[in-house]
Each structure stands twice: as structure tokens, then as C-alpha cells.
Design a protein around this motif. Sequence first.
Motif, short mmCIF file in Angstrom:
data_model
loop_
_atom_site.label_atom_id
_atom_site.label_comp_id
_atom_site.label_asym_id
_atom_site.label_seq_id
_atom_site.Cartn_x
_atom_site.Cartn_y
_atom_site.Cartn_z
N ASP A 54 24.38 36.50 -84.13
CA ASP A 54 25.54 37.62 -84.06
C ASP A 54 25.34 38.85 -84.79
N TRP A 55 26.09 39.90 -84.34
CA TRP A 55 26.08 41.22 -85.12
C TRP A 55 26.36 40.78 -86.52
N ALA A 56 27.62 40.27 -86.91
CA ALA A 56 28.13 40.03 -88.20
C ALA A 56 27.01 39.54 -88.98
N SER A 57 26.30 38.51 -88.78
CA SER A 57 25.16 38.00 -89.46
C SER A 57 24.22 39.16 -90.07
N TRP A 58 23.80 39.80 -89.12
CA TRP A 58 22.74 40.93 -89.70
C TRP A 58 23.30 41.94 -90.57
N VAL A 59 24.77 42.41 -89.97
CA VAL A 59 25.20 43.33 -90.95
C VAL A 59 25.38 42.70 -92.46
N LEU A 60 25.92 41.52 -92.54
CA LEU A 60 25.88 40.93 -93.87
C LEU A 60 24.45 40.75 -94.54
N ILE A 61 23.45 40.28 -93.87
CA ILE A 61 22.25 40.38 -94.74
C ILE A 61 21.72 41.55 -94.84
N GLY A 62 21.83 42.79 -94.19
CA GLY A 62 21.63 43.82 -94.23
C GLY A 62 22.15 44.61 -95.57
N LEU A 63 23.63 44.21 -95.69
CA LEU A 63 24.24 44.77 -96.80
C LEU A 63 23.72 43.76 -98.08
N LEU A 64 23.38 42.82 -98.10
CA LEU A 64 23.05 41.91 -99.22
C LEU A 64 21.60 42.59 -99.43
N PHE A 65 20.73 42.71 -98.84
CA PHE A 65 19.49 43.40 -99.00
C PHE A 65 19.60 44.53 -99.81
N ALA A 66 20.73 45.67 -99.29
CA ALA A 66 20.92 46.78 -99.80
C ALA A 66 21.46 46.83 -101.24
N LEU B 150 15.45 46.15 -91.11
CA LEU B 150 16.41 45.11 -90.36
C LEU B 150 17.38 45.98 -89.62
N ALA B 151 17.90 46.94 -90.11
CA ALA B 151 18.90 47.70 -89.16
C ALA B 151 18.23 48.59 -88.15
N ILE B 152 17.16 49.05 -88.42
CA ILE B 152 16.38 49.43 -87.16
C ILE B 152 15.85 48.80 -86.01
N GLY B 153 15.29 47.70 -86.66
CA GLY B 153 14.91 46.65 -85.85
C GLY B 153 15.61 46.03 -84.92
N ALA B 154 17.01 45.29 -85.57
CA ALA B 154 18.02 44.93 -84.68
C ALA B 154 18.46 46.02 -83.90
N SER B 155 19.10 47.07 -84.28
CA SER B 155 19.75 48.09 -83.61
C SER B 155 19.02 48.63 -82.54
N ALA B 156 17.93 48.79 -82.63
CA ALA B 156 17.02 49.32 -81.41
C ALA B 156 17.00 48.26 -80.53
#
Length: 199
Positions: free
Chosen positions: A47-59, A72-78
Motif C-alpha cells: 500500500d501507499w502508506a508503507s512506501w511513504v513510511l519506508i521512504g521517510l525512514l530512508f530520508a 523509491l519515490a520516483i519508481g513507485a510514483s511513476a
Amino acid sequence: MSALRAAFEREVWRRLLSADQALLLTVRGWESALMTRLMRTLTHLGDWASWVLIGLLFAAAGGDGPRYCALLAIGASAAAVGSQVLKRLCCRARPSSGIRGFAALAEIPDAFSFPSGHTAAAFGVAVALSGEGGGFAALTLVLACGIALSRVYLGAHYPLDVAAGVLVGALCGVLSRLLVDGAPVVRLLGYTVVSLVQH
């Protein structure tokens, strides 16, 4: 001759869709309480929430973390945008609408099935992070495969939807790597196009 060819193409397409449905029903045959819990967990990880959380943890991690976040953000969003556009162009009904008596084992986010958005986003991330250290490549690939399988098992998608999602995601993952790591290559391509247009 063209009528014969059209009839042949229709028959090939009919058989492909029939095999697609049969494979879906075979996977559904694995149904058990434990398997359903596992597959729902995998789907929620996509789900989107998981990718956002992982991205924020990376950042927030520092080091290469912000770069991983961008990949992650570009790959998932595109992949998500690409899959949504294709869904509305193809308008394939979900299995629960296309197969009499078939019920999905998870919430269905929209009416369209082809391609799988969860799968596309997961493979967009997996390909974007491929070749990175820290085991990210292997981990995200295994997770993406699990998410793809979960979408079929739960009846949200046909196998062909998932296969198309893999392709869309892989292309978007490559795009992500080009944009993040290959910016000079992208700029060079842009200069080439401008040069060709001016001549």
C-alpha cells in the motif's frame, strides 16, 4: 485472408484469457486461513502508506538514505501513475466482476484490473533499488514477488494483470535510476533532442 487471421487472433486471445482465469482459480485453490493472513499482510506492505513510511525512514537515515528515498519515490510514483493510466485505457473488469460467484478476499480499490498497481509500484521500487548495497535489492525483489502473488491469491487481479504490473514497474524503476543516477545522461538526451529540433 484477413477474416481468417482475425478469427485466429480472437481464438488466441480467448485461449489466453481462459488460461489466465484458470491460473487465478488454481492459485485461489491454495486458500487457507494462514495463507490468507500472509497474503493480506503482503498486500498491505504494498500500500501507499508503507512506501511513504519506508521512504521517510530512508530520508531520515542519512548517508545514502536520501538517495534511496528519491529512487523509491520516483519508481513507485511513476509506476502508480502509469498503471492508473493503463487501467483507464484498458478498463478490464476485476475477477469478482468477471467470474460468476467469485469473491475477492481483500478490499478492491477500484473497478479496473489491468495492470496491477500494487505490483507495478512494488517492482518500480525493486528495480529502482537494484544494485544497491545493504541487501536492499534482494529484499525489495522478494517483497515485490510476494506482493504480486498476493494480488492474484486475494482475487484482486488476474495473473496477466500482475505480469503487466511487473513490466510497468520495471520500466519505471529504470526511469527512476536514470533520473537519480543518470541525470547527465538525461540532460545529454535533452540537448540532443533540442539540437535535432533546431536543425
